[in-house]
Design a protein around this motif. Structure first.
Motif, PDB file in Angstrom:
ATOM      1  N   GLY A   1      22.290  38.919  48.769  1.00  0.00           N
ATOM      2  CA  GLY A   1      20.937  38.941  48.247  1.00  0.00           C
ATOM      3  C   GLY A   1      20.755  39.951  47.133  1.00  0.00           C
ATOM      4  N   PRO A   2      19.493  40.106  46.677  1.00  0.00           N
ATOM      5  CA  PRO A   2      19.211  40.915  45.484  1.00  0.00           C
ATOM      6  C   PRO A   2      19.648  42.369  45.593  1.00  0.00           C
ATOM      7  CG  PRO A   2      17.240  39.744  46.245  1.00  0.00           C
ATOM      8  CD  PRO A   2      18.314  39.462  47.237  1.00  0.00           C
ATOM      9  N   ALA A   3      19.787  42.891  46.818  1.00  0.00           N
ATOM     10  CA  ALA A   3      20.211  44.295  46.957  1.00  0.00           C
ATOM     11  C   ALA A   3      21.558  44.534  46.280  1.00  0.00           C
ATOM     12  CB  ALA A   3      20.286  44.673  48.429  1.00  0.00           C
ATOM     13  N   ALA A   4      22.366  43.473  46.188  1.00  0.00           N
ATOM     14  CA  ALA A   4      23.703  43.637  45.602  1.00  0.00           C
ATOM     15  C   ALA A   4      23.669  43.777  44.087  1.00  0.00           C
ATOM     16  CB  ALA A   4      24.590  42.460  46.004  1.00  0.00           C
ATOM     17  N   ARG A   5      22.469  43.618  43.508  1.00  0.00           N
ATOM     18  CA  ARG A   5      22.379  43.828  42.055  1.00  0.00           C
ATOM     19  C   ARG A   5      22.623  45.287  41.688  1.00  0.00           C
ATOM     20  NH1 ARG A   5      20.807  39.051  40.324  1.00  0.00           N
ATOM     21  NH2 ARG A   5      19.218  37.930  41.481  1.00  0.00           N
TER      22      ARG A   5
ATOM     23  N   ALA B   1      31.048  39.885  36.163  1.00  0.00           N
ATOM     24  CA  ALA B   1      29.943  38.932  36.370  1.00  0.00           C
ATOM     25  C   ALA B   1      30.237  38.040  37.585  1.00  0.00           C
ATOM     26  CB  ALA B   1      29.748  38.089  35.114  1.00  0.00           C
ATOM     27  N   THR B   2      31.478  37.621  37.712  1.00  0.00           N
ATOM     28  CA  THR B   2      31.885  36.805  38.870  1.00  0.00           C
ATOM     29  C   THR B   2      31.656  37.573  40.170  1.00  0.00           C
ATOM     30  OG1 THR B   2      33.535  35.617  37.587  1.00  0.00           O
ATOM     31  CG2 THR B   2      33.880  35.680  39.963  1.00  0.00           C
ATOM     32  N   MET B   3      32.039  38.845  40.166  1.00  0.00           N
ATOM     33  CA  MET B   3      31.880  39.647  41.390  1.00  0.00           C
ATOM     34  C   MET B   3      30.399  39.850  41.705  1.00  0.00           C
ATOM     35  SD  MET B   3      34.944  42.460  41.323  1.00  0.00           S
ATOM     36  CE  MET B   3      34.217  43.480  40.055  1.00  0.00           C
ATOM     37  N   ARG B   4      29.614  40.125  40.683  1.00  0.00           N
ATOM     38  CA  ARG B   4      28.168  40.331  40.909  1.00  0.00           C
ATOM     39  C   ARG B   4      27.562  39.074  41.514  1.00  0.00           C
ATOM     40  NH1 ARG B   4      26.123  44.954  41.135  1.00  0.00           N
ATOM     41  NH2 ARG B   4      26.521  45.600  39.002  1.00  0.00           N
ATOM     42  N   THR B   5      27.892  37.927  40.934  1.00  0.00           N
ATOM     43  CA  THR B   5      27.337  36.669  41.433  1.00  0.00           C
ATOM     44  C   THR B   5      27.734  36.448  42.892  1.00  0.00           C
ATOM     45  OG1 THR B   5      27.411  35.738  39.213  1.00  0.00           O
ATOM     46  CG2 THR B   5      27.306  34.167  41.052  1.00  0.00           C
ATOM     47  N   ALA B   6      29.012  36.686  43.191  1.00  0.00           N
ATOM     48  CA  ALA B   6      29.482  36.460  44.567  1.00  0.00           C
ATOM     49  C   ALA B   6      28.750  37.381  45.544  1.00  0.00           C
ATOM     50  CB  ALA B   6      30.989  36.698  44.639  1.00  0.00           C
ATOM     51  N   LEU B   7      28.555  38.628  45.150  1.00  0.00           N
ATOM     52  CA  LEU B   7      27.889  39.577  46.053  1.00  0.00           C
ATOM     53  C   LEU B   7      26.410  39.237  46.236  1.00  0.00           C
ATOM     54  CD1 LEU B   7      29.517  42.933  44.848  1.00  0.00           C
ATOM     55  CD2 LEU B   7      29.977  41.698  46.973  1.00  0.00           C
ATOM     56  N   VAL B   8      25.754  38.858  45.138  1.00  0.00           N
ATOM     57  CA  VAL B   8      24.313  38.537  45.243  1.00  0.00           C
ATOM     58  C   VAL B   8      24.120  37.262  46.053  1.00  0.00           C
ATOM     59  CG1 VAL B   8      22.267  37.868  43.912  1.00  0.00           C
ATOM     60  CG2 VAL B   8      23.665  39.808  43.146  1.00  0.00           C
ATOM     61  N   GLU B   9      25.019  36.281  45.855  1.00  0.00           N
ATOM     62  CA  GLU B   9      24.897  35.041  46.633  1.00  0.00           C
ATOM     63  C   GLU B   9      25.040  35.330  48.127  1.00  0.00           C
ATOM     64  OE1 GLU B   9      27.751  32.227  45.174  1.00  0.00           O
ATOM     65  OE2 GLU B   9      26.464  31.664  43.471  1.00  0.00           O
TER      66      GLU B   9
ATOM     67  N   THR C   1      23.892  47.929  51.800  1.00  0.00           N
ATOM     68  CA  THR C   1      22.796  48.876  52.047  1.00  0.00           C
ATOM     69  C   THR C   1      23.309  50.304  52.205  1.00  0.00           C
ATOM     70  OG1 THR C   1      22.919  48.230  54.360  1.00  0.00           O
ATOM     71  CG2 THR C   1      21.167  47.232  53.061  1.00  0.00           C
ATOM     72  N   ALA C   2      24.583  50.455  52.576  1.00  0.00           N
ATOM     73  CA  ALA C   2      25.163  51.795  52.714  1.00  0.00           C
ATOM     74  C   ALA C   2      25.658  52.346  51.372  1.00  0.00           C
ATOM     75  CB  ALA C   2      26.305  51.765  53.719  1.00  0.00           C
ATOM     76  N   GLY C   3      25.480  51.576  50.313  1.00  0.00           N
ATOM     77  CA  GLY C   3      25.923  52.061  48.997  1.00  0.00           C
ATOM     78  C   GLY C   3      27.391  51.804  48.724  1.00  0.00           C
ATOM     79  N   GLY C   4      27.974  50.851  49.445  1.00  0.00           N
ATOM     80  CA  GLY C   4      29.387  50.508  49.224  1.00  0.00           C
ATOM     81  C   GLY C   4      29.648  50.137  47.769  1.00  0.00           C
ATOM     82  N   ILE C   5      30.869  50.397  47.345  1.00  0.00           N
ATOM     83  CA  ILE C   5      31.269  50.234  45.935  1.00  0.00           C
ATOM     84  C   ILE C   5      32.461  49.290  45.886  1.00  0.00           C
ATOM     85  CG2 ILE C   5      32.246  51.499  43.950  1.00  0.00           C
ATOM     86  CD1 ILE C   5      30.800  54.028  45.156  1.00  0.00           C
ATOM     87  N   VAL C   6      32.529  48.479  44.830  1.00  0.00           N
ATOM     88  CA  VAL C   6      33.682  47.594  44.634  1.00  0.00           C
ATOM     89  C   VAL C   6      34.385  47.990  43.339  1.00  0.00           C
ATOM     90  CG1 VAL C   6      34.431  45.213  44.234  1.00  0.00           C
ATOM     91  CG2 VAL C   6      32.588  45.680  45.869  1.00  0.00           C
ATOM     92  N   ALA C   7      35.703  48.032  43.379  1.00  0.00           N
ATOM     93  CA  ALA C   7      36.477  48.326  42.163  1.00  0.00           C
ATOM     94  C   ALA C   7      37.361  47.133  41.838  1.00  0.00           C
ATOM     95  CB  ALA C   7      37.336  49.567  42.373  1.00  0.00           C
ATOM     96  N   TYR C   8      37.199  46.610  40.628  1.00  0.00           N
ATOM     97  CA  TYR C   8      38.082  45.549  40.146  1.00  0.00           C
ATOM     98  C   TYR C   8      39.296  46.192  39.477  1.00  0.00           C
ATOM     99  CZ  TYR C   8      40.037  41.979  37.099  1.00  0.00           C
ATOM    100  OH  TYR C   8      40.916  41.149  36.441  1.00  0.00           O
ATOM    101  N   GLU C   9      40.446  45.985  40.084  1.00  0.00           N
ATOM    102  CA  GLU C   9      41.666  46.588  39.563  1.00  0.00           C
ATOM    103  C   GLU C   9      42.758  45.533  39.470  1.00  0.00           C
ATOM    104  OE1 GLU C   9      41.531  51.092  40.298  1.00  0.00           O
ATOM    105  OE2 GLU C   9      42.633  50.164  41.927  1.00  0.00           O
TER     106      GLU C   9
END
Ligand SMILES: O=C(COP(=O)(O)O)[C@@H](O)CO
Length: 245
Positions: free
Chosen positions: A193-197, A182-190, A153-161
């Motif tokens: 919730g949908p906010a992680a989209r 896609a793996t990271m998106r799925t893990a975050l949404v699971e 909700t704070a707008g945190g960002i993930v970088a795959y490196e």
């Protein structure tokens, strides 16, 4: 979502070089947000130069504590105070050179959120882990161990490196980048919730003008974390210019 092109200057540049590079980026980019992360000692100067521009300024690390007896460290609140809006946390160079584990990254991320900074959490596998088929599980474990509630909700960002792609000129295949995002998106949404989209997922590791368009066009790649190429204004702007409209 509007992509973010972030530059990690690492431990490079004196005051004059930092100012010159920042000035050259002041105009921003048409299709992407820009963020530059100078060394601690240049943040105040660069943030002042960027006032009124469309370019944000961040840091490359912070301490988990607000203040206290931590010789040589810098708190998230101090970074906010000198004009930073973002902070990179858990970069593989911090994990390798300073022994930072997921718990340390989690504590720093919580401190960043408390100070009002947007954290950019870096995750990624080593070459041995990828060759052993462990890339997904390594990244999922890093995500699980280092991201607190409140991050999304704070707008945190993930970088795959991927560690083996940093500074080597080598990159995963487009298919492998897309699969990991896609793996990271799925893990975050699971988990969140949908906010992680709408959480921005950046790719980092040997991004340059010649490969930026292909990488930026991949699904779930919402920008890039750029190292070496971010030290050359023309290259950094060319990467930002490669973002699809
Ligand atoms: O380390 C990173 C990638 O560095 P490159 O020099 O672009 O390979 C990333 O964090 C951006 O600094």
């Amino acid at each position: 979502m509007r992509p973010l092109i972030a530059g990690n200057w690492k431990m490079n540049g004196n005051q004059r070089e930092a100012a010159r590079l920042a000035e050259a980026l002041r105009g921003g980019a048409e299709n992407a947000d820009l963020l530059i992360c100078p060394p601690f000692v240049h943040i105040h100067q660069v943030a002042a130069l960027m006032l009124g521009s469309r370019v944000a300024v961040g840091a490359q690390d912070c301490h988990a504590a607000h203040h206290g007896a931590h010789t040589g460290d810098v708190s998230a609140a101090m970074l906010r105070d000198v004009g930073a809006t973002h902070v990179i946390l858990g970069h593989s160079e911090r994990r390798t050179n300073h022994g930072e584990n997921d718990a340390a990254v989690l504590a720093k991320t919580e401190a960043a959120l408390t100070a009002g900074l947007i954290p950019i959490i870096c995750v990624g596998e080593t070459e041995a882990e990828r060759l052993s088929g462990l890339a997904d599980s390594v990244v999922e474990k890093q995500l699980g161990g280092s991201i607190p509630y409140g991050f999304i909700t704070a707008g945190g960002i993930v970088a795959y490196e991927p560690v083996w792609a940093i500074g080597t000129g080598r990159t995963p295949t487009d298919r492998d980048i897309a699969a990991m995002h896609a793996t990271m998106r799925t893990a975050l949404v699971e988990r969140f919730g949908p906010a992680a989209r709408t959480t921005r997922l950046l790719y980092g590791g040997s991004v340059k003008p010649s490969n930026a368009a292909a990488i930026m066009a991949l699904p779930d790649v919402d920008g890039a974390l750029v190292g070496g190429a971010s030290l050359v204004a023309e290259d950094f702007l060319a990467i930002a210019g490669a973002v699809p409209e």
